[in-house]
Design an enzyme around this catalytic site. Structure first.
Site, short mmCIF file in Angstrom:
data_model
loop_
_atom_site.label_atom_id
_atom_site.label_comp_id
_atom_site.label_asym_id
_atom_site.label_seq_id
_atom_site.Cartn_x
_atom_site.Cartn_y
_atom_site.Cartn_z
N ARG A 198 56.40 -47.73 71.19
CA ARG A 198 57.13 -46.49 71.02
C ARG A 198 57.14 -45.23 71.96
NH1 ARG A 198 56.45 -46.09 64.46
NH2 ARG A 198 57.58 -47.73 63.99
N GLU B 7 49.41 -39.16 55.78
CA GLU B 7 49.64 -38.62 57.26
C GLU B 7 49.21 -37.14 57.38
OE1 GLU B 7 53.97 -38.84 57.82
OE2 GLU B 7 53.85 -37.61 59.92
#
Lengths: 565, 114
Positions: free
Chosen positions: A289, A377
């Site tokens: 990514r 997260e």
């Protein structure tokens, strides 16, 4: 002043994505009463429901695998900054959670009775389980919702927006929330509070998550005295959908089809440009990514981008029958939007996707402040400077379960809670205060902040832009003042925006300052003015709020040589 | 000349005592009704109450409203270059403007009557 409604519970869980729901289930199994809240509906908002496909786990069902390989890949992707204990927990405990989800009926895709694993960039072998045709996130959410609903000791309530955590004698004792449905302030006393509010992608104009992911958990934790770390590392998803306009689909939808079919990334000359950046894809999906994001931005900057400012993703070389097999019903949804992949390439560009940084926590998900735990997260450090595909849902499960366990232990050991009436009074006063008569357009301010972050604190940064962003953030912080706009009535959107701006501006400030400090390029943090990774930056930046000011210190990264072998 | 979508939106917090606001929104092909509502909030009136979470993916299922009397998701209903009548769900308890109480009863926080 309005008298708040009062709730008492053993464990308060803030946020009902996968991490929050798993935490609630685990704490309840250990005998606790749990109050699970969300600012939106339960199990609908946040990032989990938006996950399209992959969940990385060394299951070894289809082919041989071991958690240590997954761990190694995670550390490599993290570019030297992973917290090795958290990365180990994620990879080692992943399989147990995946199997439990399987037993709960999530419906992982199977072939000949074995759970199928897809290959994703950065992994050394096929390792990502999924529910097919873009359904992983919704299936995970609905499975966990089902278990939560059947668990009697979990009370779940939506439309509760947490304004501040409660604190007394140095420990967190719950939270004060604004009930959107009525406008009432609510105080929730809890022996353990788990922040599972997800990341901060809403700070950016183009993002892949829900509108309620504005980093509120980071701001809540910071104000309660817990340090954050790695806040400069925002992951951009390289191939977010850009054009033509596509509704009813998550912008990260192309990823699963890259896994299945490869696809080609092309610039406006029709060149497969990935090879100019050291990765020869040749129709396979192998670019990580951070490298893909860098390559796309460079191509656009060099004038080789697509009309809307991205690059092309093409499946035109794939036969129609293969397309239909891979895309299933999604082909028809694309057709409704006028998109025919056999005849056209689509435009894609990087969009904010995930936050590697977050609240500093140990393997029990304890923060530095007793009584305050984090999950999912919201936790910083497991993924270092760049996250591997598939690690986010796994960490939501594993960290959620661990937080639930630790919270339950704390509840059993704890006596009565100290009184936190002082901090409650301040938050309740904010909720029920009368706003100024004349206030700026809050929705416009939110868009302006998102634009600033996209322009100057995106995947590609430089000192001038970061300083400019800091000035804007400071101006906007001044513009919102200390009194919430609006009246605080039911679903008063100006007041909701104000509370969001208060958190988002704090978090934006932290991200920008940390990015300005880090004078090197590493993983998701790329500085035009400081290219290249430097050994002296093998450190984590630790952020604290000291007397209302943001203070950033450096600590050596916890990855040891031994762990990296 | 650029086309316009006119959103005629029901406003209020009491079903018996509402009013209509009409806003002209620049029309672009492919946009959703939610895009139009978000445009109104950011450019004209931030007090307009709407419930949504995922914005575009039709994953959260929170943005149900009525367009011309028909229940739709605002994120997948297309904006059209004409007058569109937007009202809250008629079979749900009203909270404010286009926001209704759509959570299952067990997930609603009960507030004592004032």
């Amino acid at each position: 002043m309005t008298e708040p409604m009062r709730v008492e519970t053993d464990v308060l869980v803030i946020g009902s994505g996968a991490a929050g729901m798993y935490a609630a289930i685990e704490a309840a199994r250990a005998g606790c009463n749990v109050f699970l809240i969300d600012r939106s509906l339960i199990g609908r908002g946040g990032a989990t429901v938006m996950a399209q496909m992959t969940v990385a786990v060394a299951l070894g069902d289809e082919g041989p695998d071991h958690w240590s390989h997954h761990y190694q890949d995670t550390l490599t992707a993290g570019r030297g900054l992973c917290n090795e204990a958290l990365a180990r927990l994620l990879t080692e405990e992943g399989p147990a959670c995946i199997k439990e989800m399987d037993a709960w009926g999530v419906g992982w895709a199977r072939k000949d009775g074995k759970i199928t694993s897809a290959f994703a960039p950065g992994h050394d072998r096929p390792r990502c389980v999924y529910v097919d045709f873009l359904s992983t996130g919704p299936a995970v959410s609905s499975t966990l919702r089902g278990v939560v609903n059947k668990t009697k000791s979990i009370t779940r309530k939506g439309d509760l927006c947490v304004v501040d955590l409660l604190k007394a004698d140095g420990i967190v004792t719950g939270a004060v929330a604004w009930h959107l449905g009525s406008g009432a302030p609510v105080t929730i006393s809890a022996k353990a509070t788990i922040v599972a509010t997800g990341g901060l992608t809403r700070l950016y104009r183009r993002n892949s998550a829900s509108s309620n992911m504005g980093g509120d958990g980071y701001a809540l934790a910071l104000r309660a005295g817990a340090p954050l770390l790695d806040m400069e590392f925002v992951q951009f998803f390289p191939i977010g959908h850009l054009a033509p306009r596509l509704i009813g689909m998550d912008p990260i939808m192309w990823d699963p089809f890259r896994y299945k079919l490869g696809g080609k990334l092309l610039n406006n000359r029709g060149e497969d440009f990935t090879q100019s950046y050291g990765v020869t894809e040749d129709g396979k999906y192998i670019i990580t990514r951070d490298v893909a994001t860098y390559a796309i931005i460079k191509e656009v900057g060099a004038g080789r981008g697509s009309p809307h400012g991205g690059v092309y993703l093409s499946f035109q070389h794939v036969p129609e029958a293969k397309l239909r097999e891979a895309f299933g019903p999604v082909i028809d949804r694309l057709a409704e939007n006028g998109i025919d992949l056999t005849k056209q390439a689509v435009e894609v560009a990087p969009i904010a996707h995930y936050h590697m940084g977050g609240v500093q926590a140990d393997v029990g998900m304890n923060t530095e402040v007793p009584g305050l735990l984090v999950a999912g997260e919201a936790v910083g450090g497991a993924n270092g400077a760049n996250r591997l595909s598939g690690n986010a849902i796994t960490e939501a499960f594993v960290f959620g379960r661990e937080a639930g366990r630790t919270a339950a232990k704390r509840v059993k050991e704890m006596g009565a809670l100290p009184s936190s009436s002082g901090t409650a009074r301040e938050a309740v006063a904010l909720i029920s205060s009368d706003g100024p008569g004349n206030s700026p357009n809050t929705a416009e301010m939110l868009e302006a902040l998102q634009q600033t972050m996209a322009d100057d604190v995106g995947p590609f940064r430089n000192g001038d832009g970061l300083v400019r962003a800091l000035h804007r953030i400071k101006d906007m912080t001044g513009a919102i003042g200390s009194t919430p706009f609006g009246t605080g009535a039911a679903f008063d959107m100006q007041r909701l925006d104000w509370f969001d701006l208060r958190n988002m501006l704090t978090v934006a400030h932290v991200v920008t300052q940390a990015a300005l400090n880090r004078t090197e390029s590493r993983g998701a943090h790329q500085r035009e003015d400081f290219p290249g990774m430097l050994p002296e930056w093998n450190v984590n930046q630790i952020v604290r709020l000291e007397r209302g000011n943001i203070a950033i210190a450096r600590e050596p990264a916890s990855v040891s040589k031994a762990a990296a072998q | 000349m650029s086309e316009i979508a006119t959103l005629k939106i029901w406003r209020g917090s009491d079903k018996a005592n509402g009013h209509w606001d009409s806003h002209q929104v620049p029309f672009e092909r492919g946009q959703s009704v939610l895009d139009g509502l978000r445009w109104v909030r950011a450019r004209i009136d931030p007090t307009l109450a709407i419930r949504f979470s995922c914005i575009n993916a039709n994953a959260c299922k929170e943005c149900m409203v009525e367009v011309d009397g028909e229940t739709v998701y605002a994120c997948t209903a297309r904006l059209e270059p004409r007058e569109m009548l937007l009202t809250p769900l008629s079979n749900k308890k009203l909270v404010r403007d286009l926001v209704t109480e759509i959570a299952p009863p067990a997930e609603r926080f009960a507030v004592r009557e004032k």
